[in-house]
Design a protein around this motif. Structure first.
Motif, short mmCIF file in Angstrom:
data_model
loop_
_atom_site.label_atom_id
_atom_site.label_comp_id
_atom_site.label_asym_id
_atom_site.label_seq_id
_atom_site.Cartn_x
_atom_site.Cartn_y
_atom_site.Cartn_z
N UNK A 89 12.05 -0.30 4.68
CA UNK A 89 13.20 -0.97 4.09
C UNK A 89 12.74 -1.96 3.03
N UNK A 90 13.52 -2.05 1.95
CA UNK A 90 13.12 -2.92 0.85
C UNK A 90 12.91 -4.37 1.27
N UNK A 91 13.66 -4.84 2.29
CA UNK A 91 13.54 -6.25 2.68
C UNK A 91 12.28 -6.52 3.51
N UNK A 92 11.54 -5.48 3.87
CA UNK A 92 10.35 -5.73 4.68
C UNK A 92 9.27 -6.41 3.84
N UNK A 93 8.46 -7.23 4.51
CA UNK A 93 7.45 -8.00 3.78
C UNK A 93 6.21 -7.16 3.48
N UNK A 94 5.68 -6.49 4.50
CA UNK A 94 4.44 -5.73 4.29
C UNK A 94 4.53 -4.27 4.71
N UNK A 95 5.37 -3.96 5.69
CA UNK A 95 5.38 -2.57 6.18
C UNK A 95 5.87 -1.61 5.09
N UNK A 96 5.05 -0.60 4.81
CA UNK A 96 5.40 0.38 3.77
C UNK A 96 5.24 -0.18 2.37
N UNK A 97 4.55 -1.32 2.24
CA UNK A 97 4.46 -1.99 0.93
C UNK A 97 3.04 -1.98 0.38
N UNK A 98 2.25 -0.99 0.74
CA UNK A 98 0.87 -0.89 0.25
C UNK A 98 0.81 -1.08 -1.27
N UNK A 99 -0.05 -1.97 -1.69
CA UNK A 99 -0.27 -2.27 -3.11
C UNK A 99 0.89 -2.99 -3.79
N UNK A 100 1.88 -3.42 -3.01
CA UNK A 100 2.94 -4.24 -3.59
C UNK A 100 2.66 -5.70 -3.23
N UNK A 101 3.18 -6.63 -4.03
CA UNK A 101 2.84 -8.03 -3.78
C UNK A 101 3.47 -8.57 -2.49
N UNK A 102 2.69 -9.34 -1.74
CA UNK A 102 3.19 -10.03 -0.56
C UNK A 102 4.26 -11.02 -1.00
N UNK A 103 5.41 -11.05 -0.33
CA UNK A 103 6.49 -11.96 -0.75
C UNK A 103 6.11 -13.44 -0.59
N UNK A 104 5.11 -13.73 0.22
CA UNK A 104 4.71 -15.13 0.43
C UNK A 104 3.71 -15.61 -0.61
N UNK A 105 2.71 -14.76 -0.93
CA UNK A 105 1.60 -15.25 -1.75
C UNK A 105 1.31 -14.37 -2.96
N UNK A 106 1.93 -13.21 -3.06
CA UNK A 106 1.74 -12.35 -4.23
C UNK A 106 0.51 -11.46 -4.18
N UNK A 107 -0.33 -11.65 -3.16
CA UNK A 107 -1.50 -10.77 -3.01
C UNK A 107 -1.02 -9.35 -2.68
N UNK A 108 -1.75 -8.34 -3.18
CA UNK A 108 -1.31 -6.97 -2.92
C UNK A 108 -1.53 -6.61 -1.46
N UNK A 109 -0.51 -6.02 -0.89
CA UNK A 109 -0.54 -5.63 0.52
C UNK A 109 -1.60 -4.54 0.72
N UNK A 110 -2.39 -4.69 1.78
CA UNK A 110 -3.46 -3.73 2.08
C UNK A 110 -3.06 -2.86 3.27
N UNK A 111 -3.93 -1.90 3.59
CA UNK A 111 -3.59 -1.03 4.72
C UNK A 111 -4.84 -0.58 5.47
N UNK A 112 -4.61 -0.17 6.71
CA UNK A 112 -5.62 0.53 7.50
C UNK A 112 -4.96 1.85 7.87
N UNK A 113 -5.60 2.96 7.49
CA UNK A 113 -5.00 4.26 7.76
C UNK A 113 -5.54 4.78 9.08
#
Ligand SMILES: [Zn+2]
Length: 296
Positions: free
Chosen positions: A234-258
């Motif tokens: 969902x678009x309102x989520x902060x990090x889930x499904x947001x790989x490489x998109x900016x964190x809403x808190x700090x702007x750092x790109x969201x990372x992942x563990x596959x």
């Protein structure tokens, strides 16, 4: 996979629509979906729906005479309400039709993996066998939460998504909870300080309540009063499904563990002190302390 907020809203919507309605019959369209044989589905015919309830990620339809239909949507299963009998609405994705006097509830599943299931059971004892035993994260107080978290030493990702510990938290909301708590998904549960567990408890309740209200509002706005856009992304989520998109808190790109068919998303600044947690190799290393691809 639909988790606590989605499942709760499904249950509430179904109860609003169907409490007191009589099931004319349960028609199984795809034999794989039915995982029980006694009592037979025919036992449900002519019975009134008394209530609904959530067990973990399962939706339970309660009928008179202590009969229950336990529906597990797994990843791609969905429920759809068709007020007018809905003959035309049945297609390849339809696994079962609960035909009520007031309309039909369709169980559908997208894709070709037949994972969604229905169990028909009689009696509370038989129903309890479907409960993995996790506590309701919204109902549990801080002491019970601490006890659950510290029971075993696993990664927080695994701890939150373990259905034996907590009821209804899966891959999506565990990512959101850990981000809200500013904790690493790989942190080991028994390494948490008292302050950190308390923070995790608060974050769990906050994330679950916010999403529950949001999904309730959405369901109320749909024409049939049933959730329509059930998705883990969902678009309102902060990090889930947001790989490489900016964190809403700090702007750092969201990372992942596959790992296997899933991935875990986190913010490397808010949650891991700037550390990137790597990848597939790491999740292999974690083996037993990492969630399996499909929970419960
Ligand atoms: Zn951040």
């Amino acid at each position: 996979m639909p988790e606590l907020p989605d499942i709760t809203v499904y249950c509430e919507s179904l109860e609003r629509l169907l409490a007191g309605a009589t099931l004319k019959r349960l028609q199984v369209q795809n034999a794989f979906v039915l995982r029980s044989f006694d009592p037979p589905v025919a036992a449900l015919a002519g019975k009134r729906l008394t209530h609904t309830e959530r067990i973990g990620k399962r939706i339970v339809l309660g009928f008179e005479e202590d009969l229950f239909a336990v529906v597990h949507l797994m990843i791609a299963g969905r429920l759809k309400w068709v007020p007018d009998g809905g003959k035309g609405a049945t297609n390849k994705a339809t696994l079962a039709r609960f035909e009520f006097d007031s309309g039909t509830l369709l169980l559908t599943e997208a894709g070709s993996k037949r994972r969604a299931s229905i169990h028909v059971v009689r009696g509370r004892g038989a129903l309890a066998a479907h409960d993995p035993g996790g506590v309701d994260p919204l109902a549990c107080d801080v002491d019970e939460f601490v006890q659950r978290v510290l029971r075993e030493n696993h990664t927080l990702k695994r701890t939150l998504t373990d259905p034996h510990l907590f009821s209804g938290i899966g891959n999506a909301y565990s990512d959101e909870i850990l981000h809200a708590a500013r904790l690493s998904p790989l942190m080991l549960s028994q390494k948490l300080s008292r302050e950190e567990v308390v923070r995790l408890h608060a974050a769990t309740q906050e994330v679950m309540s916010i999403w529950l209200s949001r999904l309730r509002r959405e369901a109320a706005e749909t024409s049939g009063g049933m959730p329509e856009k059930v998705t883990a992304f969902r678009p309102e989520m902060a990090v889930h499904g947001k790989f490489k998109q900016p964190c809403p808190e700090c702007g750092t790109l969201v990372a992942r563990i596959v790992y296997s068919e899933n991935e875990c998303n986190y913010c490397p600044r808010c949650q891991t002190g700037g550390k990137l947690l790597a990848d597939r190799a790491l999740s292999r290393l974690l083996k037993d302390s990492w969630p399996k691809s499909i929970d419960d």
